[in-house]
Design a protein around this motif. Structure first.
Motif, mmCIF file in Angstrom:
data_model
loop_
_atom_site.group_PDB
_atom_site.id
_atom_site.type_symbol
_atom_site.label_atom_id
_atom_site.label_comp_id
_atom_site.label_asym_id
_atom_site.label_seq_id
_atom_site.Cartn_x
_atom_site.Cartn_y
_atom_site.Cartn_z
ATOM 1 N N ASP A 77 23.329 -32.708 10.970
ATOM 2 C CA ASP A 77 21.986 -31.891 11.193
ATOM 3 C C ASP A 77 21.137 -32.821 12.006
ATOM 4 O O ASP A 77 20.951 -34.030 11.741
ATOM 5 N N VAL B 91 13.763 -28.066 23.277
ATOM 6 C CA VAL B 91 14.553 -27.199 21.933
ATOM 7 C C VAL B 91 15.022 -25.768 22.240
ATOM 8 O O VAL B 91 16.224 -25.617 21.830
ATOM 9 N N ARG B 92 14.482 -25.349 23.326
ATOM 10 C CA ARG B 92 15.068 -24.009 23.614
ATOM 11 C C ARG B 92 16.370 -24.226 24.600
ATOM 12 O O ARG B 92 17.304 -23.367 24.500
ATOM 13 N N THR C 81 19.283 -24.701 21.717
ATOM 14 C CA THR C 81 19.256 -23.854 20.565
ATOM 15 C C THR C 81 19.394 -22.402 20.896
ATOM 16 O O THR C 81 19.665 -21.473 20.203
ATOM 17 N N ASN C 82 19.189 -22.188 22.122
ATOM 18 C CA ASN C 82 19.311 -20.759 22.648
ATOM 19 C C ASN C 82 18.309 -19.782 22.126
ATOM 20 O O ASN C 82 18.530 -18.652 21.907
ATOM 21 N N LEU C 83 17.061 -20.223 21.548
ATOM 22 C CA LEU C 83 16.245 -19.561 20.943
ATOM 23 C C LEU C 83 15.041 -19.114 22.277
ATOM 24 O O LEU C 83 14.926 -19.602 23.247
ATOM 25 N N ALA D 7 10.979 -20.627 19.435
ATOM 26 C CA ALA D 7 11.205 -22.212 19.833
ATOM 27 C C ALA D 7 9.719 -22.820 19.331
ATOM 28 O O ALA D 7 9.794 -23.986 18.706
ATOM 29 N N LEU E 21 9.315 -22.882 15.739
ATOM 30 C CA LEU E 21 10.387 -23.851 15.163
ATOM 31 C C LEU E 21 9.672 -25.173 15.200
ATOM 32 O O LEU E 21 9.614 -26.282 14.363
ATOM 33 N N LEU F 186 16.690 -28.847 13.489
ATOM 34 C CA LEU F 186 16.576 -27.916 14.761
ATOM 35 C C LEU F 186 17.880 -27.382 14.851
ATOM 36 O O LEU F 186 18.367 -26.283 15.356
ATOM 37 N N LYS F 187 19.176 -27.956 14.449
ATOM 38 C CA LYS F 187 20.667 -27.518 14.737
ATOM 39 C C LYS F 187 21.361 -28.249 13.488
ATOM 40 O O LYS F 187 21.163 -29.278 13.297
ATOM 41 N N GLN F 188 22.419 -27.366 13.195
ATOM 42 C CA GLN F 188 23.283 -27.791 11.949
ATOM 43 C C GLN F 188 24.870 -27.716 12.431
ATOM 44 O O GLN F 188 25.039 -26.905 13.221
ATOM 45 N N ILE G 249 21.417 -35.035 22.071
ATOM 46 C CA ILE G 249 20.300 -34.247 21.665
ATOM 47 C C ILE G 249 19.102 -35.113 21.391
ATOM 48 O O ILE G 249 17.956 -35.191 21.752
#
Length: 193
Positions: free
Chosen positions: A127, A145-146, A149-151, A156, A159, A167-169, A179
């Motif tokens: 993670d 981050v965008r 994460t495709n947010l 974003a 978050l 941020l990502k798991q 990253i």
């Protein structure tokens, strides 16, 4: 003029009342019985437990005889009854539940000896957690981050503002390192958990 209109209206209501009778005075409770003020309230006995199917009939003589015969068997033969019935009635076999990796509390059995050392499996999923960032580079961190994460922009931003946040798991070690380096380049601090 208003007085004349009012008197005509009142006269017409009187005529209408004579024709139809009083409709507002009907009694709909003809079978109403007044409660005795000296009577005590009725007490209901609640059952010990709720049984939605009602009382069960007593077992038949055949079932009672069978239960007595089973109770008279030795314990070795009683253990065999369950699997044999399951096979005869074509019930599905019970599956064993794997408890590997679960903390079951007293799994050691209370032995005083040293605990066995278990080999820890190498972790393959990681993670990424954003720890902090520079206030001046907030926009750059949101853009980064965008990117991975495709947010959307708002998600974003929300978050990033919740720092520290994951941020990502479940990413591989190589992807996580990439990253982390990108976030470090734009002025943020991220770690791998």
């Amino acid at each position: 003029m208003n007085f004349i209109m009012l008197s005509r209206t009142m006269r017409s209501c009187g005529v209408l009342r004579e024709i139809t009778g009083s409709l507002q005075c009907r009694s709909f409770q003809t079978d109403f019985i007044a409660r005795d003020p000296k009577a005590k309230p009725i007490k209901y006995k609640y059952p010990d437990f709720y049984n939605p199917y009602g009382p069960r009939p007593p077992p038949s003589d055949k079932i009672v005889e069978l239960a007595e015969r089973i109770a008279a068997l030795p314990s070795e033969e009683r253990v065999q009854i369950g699997p044999t019935l399951r096979e005869k009635l074509l019930h599905p076999k019970m599956q064993v539940i794997a408890t590997e990796g679960m903390d079951l509390g007293g799994a050691q059995g209370g032995s005083a000896g040293p605990a066995k050392e278990e080999k820890k499996a190498e972790k393959i999923a990681f993670d990424i957690k954003l720890e902090k960032f520079d206030a001046a580079s907030k926009i750059k961190v949101i853009k980064e981050v965008r990117a991975f994460t495709n947010l959307g922009l708002k998600e974003a931003k929300d978050l990033v503002e919740k720092v520290p946040v994951i941020l990502k798991q479940g990413v591989t070690k190589e992807e996580a390192n990439g990253i982390i380096e990108k976030i470090k380049a734009v002025g943020g601090v991220a770690i791998m958990e």
